[in-house]
Structure formats: structure tokens, C-alpha cells
Design a protein around this motif. Structure first.
Motif, PDB file in Angstrom:
ATOM      1  N   UNK A  47       0.836  -1.204   0.000  1.00  0.00           N
ATOM      2  CA  UNK A  47       0.000   0.000   0.000  1.00  0.00           C
ATOM      3  C   UNK A  47       0.869   1.252   0.000  1.00  0.00           C
ATOM      4  N   UNK A  48       2.028   1.179   0.631  1.00  0.00           N
ATOM      5  CA  UNK A  48       2.954   2.307   0.640  1.00  0.00           C
ATOM      6  C   UNK A  48       3.808   2.363  -0.629  1.00  0.00           C
ATOM      7  N   UNK A  49       4.174   1.202  -1.178  1.00  0.00           N
ATOM      8  CA  UNK A  49       5.095   1.172  -2.320  1.00  0.00           C
ATOM      9  C   UNK A  49       4.408   1.462  -3.655  1.00  0.00           C
ATOM     10  N   UNK A  50       3.263   0.865  -3.908  1.00  0.00           N
ATOM     11  CA  UNK A  50       2.642   0.982  -5.226  1.00  0.00           C
ATOM     12  C   UNK A  50       2.363   2.426  -5.633  1.00  0.00           C
ATOM     13  N   UNK A  51       1.833   3.288  -4.756  1.00  0.00           N
ATOM     14  CA  UNK A  51       1.612   4.680  -5.169  1.00  0.00           C
ATOM     15  C   UNK A  51       2.911   5.430  -5.443  1.00  0.00           C
ATOM     16  N   UNK A  52       4.004   4.987  -4.828  1.00  0.00           N
ATOM     17  CA  UNK A  52       5.286   5.660  -5.069  1.00  0.00           C
ATOM     18  C   UNK A  52       5.698   5.554  -6.530  1.00  0.00           C
ATOM     19  N   UNK A  53       5.354   4.452  -7.171  1.00  0.00           N
ATOM     20  CA  UNK A  53       5.677   4.297  -8.594  1.00  0.00           C
ATOM     21  C   UNK A  53       5.004   5.394  -9.405  1.00  0.00           C
ATOM     22  N   UNK A  54       3.749   5.651  -9.121  1.00  0.00           N
ATOM     23  CA  UNK A  54       2.999   6.676  -9.862  1.00  0.00           C
ATOM     24  C   UNK A  54       3.515   8.070  -9.511  1.00  0.00           C
ATOM     25  N   UNK A  55       3.637   8.342  -8.220  1.00  0.00           N
ATOM     26  CA  UNK A  55       4.075   9.672  -7.775  1.00  0.00           C
ATOM     27  C   UNK A  55       5.466  10.003  -8.306  1.00  0.00           C
ATOM     28  N   UNK A  56       6.397   9.085  -8.128  1.00  0.00           N
ATOM     29  CA  UNK A  56       7.771   9.330  -8.583  1.00  0.00           C
ATOM     30  C   UNK A  56       7.865   9.293 -10.111  1.00  0.00           C
ATOM     31  N   UNK A  57       7.073   8.437 -10.751  1.00  0.00           N
ATOM     32  CA  UNK A  57       7.067   8.374 -12.211  1.00  0.00           C
ATOM     33  C   UNK A  57       6.593   9.681 -12.831  1.00  0.00           C
ATOM     34  N   UNK A  58       5.523  10.251 -12.292  1.00  0.00           N
ATOM     35  CA  UNK A  58       5.032  11.542 -12.780  1.00  0.00           C
ATOM     36  C   UNK A  58       6.071  12.632 -12.509  1.00  0.00           C
ATOM     37  N   UNK A  59       6.714  12.572 -11.355  1.00  0.00           N
ATOM     38  CA  UNK A  59       7.738  13.564 -11.025  1.00  0.00           C
ATOM     39  C   UNK A  59       8.921  13.482 -11.994  1.00  0.00           C
ATOM     40  N   UNK A  60       9.330  12.277 -12.363  1.00  0.00           N
ATOM     41  CA  UNK A  60      10.419  12.113 -13.337  1.00  0.00           C
ATOM     42  C   UNK A  60       9.978  12.652 -14.688  1.00  0.00           C
ATOM     43  N   UNK A  61       8.778  12.306 -15.104  1.00  0.00           N
ATOM     44  CA  UNK A  61       8.269  12.720 -16.409  1.00  0.00           C
ATOM     45  C   UNK A  61       8.163  14.236 -16.510  1.00  0.00           C
ATOM     46  N   UNK A  62       7.737  14.882 -15.424  1.00  0.00           N
ATOM     47  CA  UNK A  62       7.541  16.337 -15.444  1.00  0.00           C
ATOM     48  C   UNK A  62       8.747  17.105 -14.901  1.00  0.00           C
TER      49      UNK A  62
END
Length: 143
Positions: A47-62
Motif C-alpha cells: 500500500x505504501x510502495x505501489x503509489x510511489x511508482x505513480x508519484x515518482x514516475x510523474x515527477x520524473x516525467x515532469x
């Protein structure tokens, strides 16, 4: 040309994202391909790890360097759970306070909590620690 601190921050952000992605893909592989059902503490760490992929992925992309605090909160929660799980697995924390139910896999069973001889609680602990270490290296313009 980007200045060195920003480049270093972007590298740290990318490494944090790749760590979260590898941990998530690993958890999905273990569950879906190897068929190992996660224990209660593993679910909480997911529950803690899976959202990090999205949050950090969007941060890398932007190229968003303002993300460390929200991501660090999730990673810190996951790290706390991983420390607890590792303590249970290692026998440091008494099994009388194990949160796992009798219907699911045990949080301390070596057979259920290892893959190729690697203890899953320790791998989770390492992943959250790497993510937090990367986030602590980020320096950027914060809004």
C-alpha cells in the motif's frame, strides 16, 4: 545546460522511481507468477510502495523536484512497516504480536517469506531505505 545540483536531484529522483518500480514489479511477480500469497504486513508495505511508482514516475516525467515530502511520507510509512516486519522475521519482536491472521501466510514463516533464499522483509526494507536516501539527496525549487 542544467546546473549540477538539479542534475543530481533528477538522478536521485530517477533512482528512487526505478527502485519503487523494481520493488512493485518484484512484488507482483512473486504474487502472480510464483503464486506466493502476501502476508498482512506485505500488503501494508505494498500500500505504501505501489503509489510511489505513480508519484515518482510523474515527477520524473515532469521534472518535478517538489515531490520529496509527499513521497517521503509514504516511503517512511513503508520503512516503518518493513522494519517491524524484519524484526518479526528475525525473531527480535515476539510472535505474540504478529498481525498475521491464521487464514493467511505467516509474517515470520521463512518458506513463505523468501524468494531464491532472499528474505522479502529485508528486500522491502532495503527498497524503502534506498528511496528515502534518494529523496534526501534532492535539492530543487520548492513551491
Amino acid at each position: 545546460m542544467r546546473d549540477a545540483p538539479q542534475s543530481r536531484s533528477q538522478t536521485a529522483l530517477l533512482l528512487a522511481f526505478l527502485t519503487a518500480l523494481a520493488a512493485t514489479l518484484g512484488a507482483l511477480f512473486i504474487g502472480e507468477v510464483l503464486g506466493k500469497m502476501p502476508c498482512t504486513l506485505c500488503w501494508y508495505q505494498r500500500i505504501a510502495m505501489f503509489p510511489l511508482v505513480v508519484i515518482l514516475g510523474v515527477a520524473v516525467w515532469r521534472y518535478d523536484l517538489t515531490i520529496p515530502l509527499p513521497a517521503a511520507l509514504l516511503a517512511s510509512a513503508g520503512l516503518g512497516l518493513a522494519v517491524w516486519h524484519s524484526g518479526l522475521y528475525a525473531g527480535i519482536i515476539p510472535q505474540t504480536i504478529v498481525p498475521c491472521t491464521k487464514d493467511g501466510p505467516s509474517c515470520t514463516d521463512a518458506a513463505a517469506q523468501t524468494v531464491m533464499g532472499l528474505p522479502l522483509p529485508y528486500l522491502s526494507l532495503a527498497a524503502f531505505a534506498v528511496i528515502l536516501a534518494c529523496l534526501s539527496q534532492m535539492k530543487g525549487n520548492r513551491a
